[in-house]
Design an enzyme around this catalytic site. Structure first.
Site, PDB file in Angstrom:
ATOM      1  N   ASP A 173       0.879  -1.167   0.000  1.00  0.00           N
ATOM      2  CA  ASP A 173       0.000   0.000   0.000  1.00  0.00           C
ATOM      3  C   ASP A 173       0.928   1.232   0.000  1.00  0.00           C
ATOM      4  O   ASP A 173       2.141   1.096   0.225  1.00  0.00           O
ATOM      5  CB  ASP A 173      -0.855  -0.051   1.276  1.00  0.00           C
ATOM      6  N   ASP A 231      -0.215   5.157   0.925  1.00  0.00           N
ATOM      7  CA  ASP A 231      -0.472   6.211   1.920  1.00  0.00           C
ATOM      8  C   ASP A 231      -0.456   5.663   3.338  1.00  0.00           C
ATOM      9  O   ASP A 231      -1.181   4.713   3.652  1.00  0.00           O
ATOM     10  CB  ASP A 231      -1.826   6.877   1.634  1.00  0.00           C
TER      11      ASP A 231
HETATM   12  O1  LIG Z   1      -7.937  10.660   5.903  1.00  0.00           O
HETATM   13  C1  LIG Z   1      -7.999  10.071   4.807  1.00  0.00           C
HETATM   14  N1  LIG Z   1      -7.119   9.107   4.516  1.00  0.00           N
HETATM   15  C2  LIG Z   1      -7.151   8.428   3.334  1.00  0.00           C
HETATM   16  C3  LIG Z   1      -8.100   8.726   2.403  1.00  0.00           C
HETATM   17  C4  LIG Z   1      -8.213   7.981   1.084  1.00  0.00           C
HETATM   18  O2  LIG Z   1      -7.365   6.854   1.128  1.00  0.00           O
HETATM   19  C5  LIG Z   1      -6.583   6.754  -0.028  1.00  0.00           C
HETATM   20  C6  LIG Z   1      -5.247   6.184   0.346  1.00  0.00           C
HETATM   21  O3  LIG Z   1      -4.994   5.150  -0.491  1.00  0.00           O
HETATM   22  P1  LIG Z   1      -3.968   3.943  -0.131  1.00  0.00           P
HETATM   23  O4  LIG Z   1      -3.989   3.747   1.379  1.00  0.00           O
HETATM   24  O5  LIG Z   1      -4.541   2.777  -0.892  1.00  0.00           O
HETATM   25  O6  LIG Z   1      -2.605   4.341  -0.640  1.00  0.00           O
HETATM   26  C7  LIG Z   1      -6.458   8.140  -0.545  1.00  0.00           C
HETATM   27  O7  LIG Z   1      -6.237   8.149  -1.933  1.00  0.00           O
HETATM   28  C8  LIG Z   1      -7.768   8.773  -0.125  1.00  0.00           C
HETATM   29  O8  LIG Z   1      -8.728   8.611  -1.134  1.00  0.00           O
HETATM   30  C9  LIG Z   1      -9.034   9.752   2.707  1.00  0.00           C
HETATM   31  O9  LIG Z   1      -9.896  10.076   1.892  1.00  0.00           O
HETATM   32  N2  LIG Z   1      -8.945  10.382   3.898  1.00  0.00           N
END
Ligand SMILES: O=c1[nH]cc([C@@H]2O[C@H](COP(=O)(O)O)[C@@H](O)[C@H]2O)c(=O)[nH]1
Length: 342
Positions: free
Chosen positions: A17, A19
């Site tokens: 992943d 973020d």
């Molecule tokens: O506080 C938040 N964290 C995360 C997101 C969402 O989570 C996704 C993170 O994706 P990933 O963990 O799959 O990388 C972001 O693109 C976003 O759309 C969000 O909206 N608000």
């Protein structure tokens, strides 16, 4: 009596992943959504955030809008939040280790605070021969302290004593985020911080995230990224880290046409696995996640999942993970049949 938790099984391919796992972007999302929700007297709490983490932007906005009853459409919330996020995404740093920096006049001391406990999702400590530390405790690797480039091993007790000793008048505690490469605008202006920052960079060993990915690359372990971020956000977030993201075999984004449904559905991880050549079976894939929706998605895809949750997440939201770690730096590849660190 609860069923025994199975030990981690060997894997061949790793799916990461982004973020909150590779990139320290969750606090950027928090700041932006807290601000927007605050304008309407609503609180963007971790209870709400845990529901949306890992979802595609529009689905996330819909959920925030509905849960907090915001007086705007989901599309408007996407527009307002994206406008603010675009400003801060280019500051995204690689995830910091469990580091706390202590600043004293003329000296910088960093302490690894990640307690490196390896536990199953249900909370029980992982008993594994690989995890015997020099103090003979299973399930808990040694605490370490880094001062310039000397590394000393500390037990948990001596760590706490050291913290107490260090936190005397004249010593300042710097935020962990600072260690990850993100210098706040206020800090940037201060010459002492700049000097300390430069010294830290000079003496710095590779952060856990980068060290792990470079290690896997060196041993030809196929790795890829599976993130719900769309193309535009991905480019902004990774603008300072192109070399790092170039280490991965491929990246699958949330707006990929093959990813019909976002996490917690398995689409993104199944698509990501298919793009290796040859494609591995799901049971040979290991996913790394920080978000409960991501853990669900990995399990729905038939994969094992290592969770590195934010400390603000409720413990019961980690219960389904194969393994829970305090930081990626604590990952021991040999637990999943992968080459150990040299
Ligand atoms: O506080 C938040 N964290 C995360 C997101 C969402 O989570 C996704 C993170 O994706 P990933 O963990 O799959 O990388 C972001 O693109 C976003 O759309 C969000 O909206 N608000």
């Amino acid at each position: 009596m609860a069923a025994p938790v199975p030990l981690p099984r060997p894997v061949t391919h790793l799916l990461f992943d982004m973020d909150g796992l590779l990139l320290d972007t969750e606090r950027l999302y928090s700041a932006v959504f807290e601000d927007i929700c605050g304008r309407y007297g609503k609180k963007y709490s971790w209870d709400v955030k845990s529901l949306v983490m890992g979802k595609k932007a529009l689905e996330a906005a819909q959920l925030i809008r509905d849960t907090l009853q915001l007086p705007m459409s989901a599309e408007e919330l996407v527009e307002v939040s994206q406008a603010k996020l675009k400003e801060v995404f280019p500051t995204a740093a690689l995830m910091p280790d469990g580091l706390v920096l202590l600043k004293s006049p003329g000296r910088l001391l960093s302490l690894h605070t990640s307690h490196a406990s390896h536990r199953h999702g249900n909370g029980s400590p992982l008993q594994h021969p690989c995890l015997q530390n020099p103090h003979g405790q299973a399930g808990c690797s040694p605490w370490s302290r880094r001062e310039s480039d000397t590394t000393e091993r500390l037990t948990q007790t001596s760590f706490i004593l050291t913290m107490q000793l260090c936190l005397q008048p004249g010593l300042e505690l710097l935020s962990p985020a600072w260690a990850g490469g993100f210098v706040t605008p206020e800090a940037r202006g201060k010459s002492t911080c700049t000097v300390l920052w430069r010294r830290l960079l000079q003496s710095r060993v590779l952060g856990g995230v980068e060290k792990l990915i470079r290690h896997l690359r060196k041993h030809d372990v196929p790795c890829a990224v599976a993130t719900s971020s769309g193309t535009a956000s991905f480019q902004l977030k990774t603008s300072r880290h192109q070399d790092f993201f170039g280490l991965f075999h491929h990246v699958v984004l949330g707006d990929d046409p093959e990813v019909r449904s976002g996490k917690p559905e398995p689409d993104i991880f199944l698509t990501c696995a298919r793009r290796f050549s040859p494609a591995p079976p799901a049971n040979k894939c290991l996913v790394f996640e920080d978000a409960p929706n991501g853990v669900e998605a990995a399990l729905a895809a038939g994969m094992q999942v290592v969770m590195v949750p934010d400390g603000n997440l409720k413990p019961d939201l980690t219960s389904k993970a194969t393994l829970v770690l305090g930081s990626l730096q604590d990952f021991q590849p040999e637990l999943f049949g992968l080459p150990p660190y040299d």
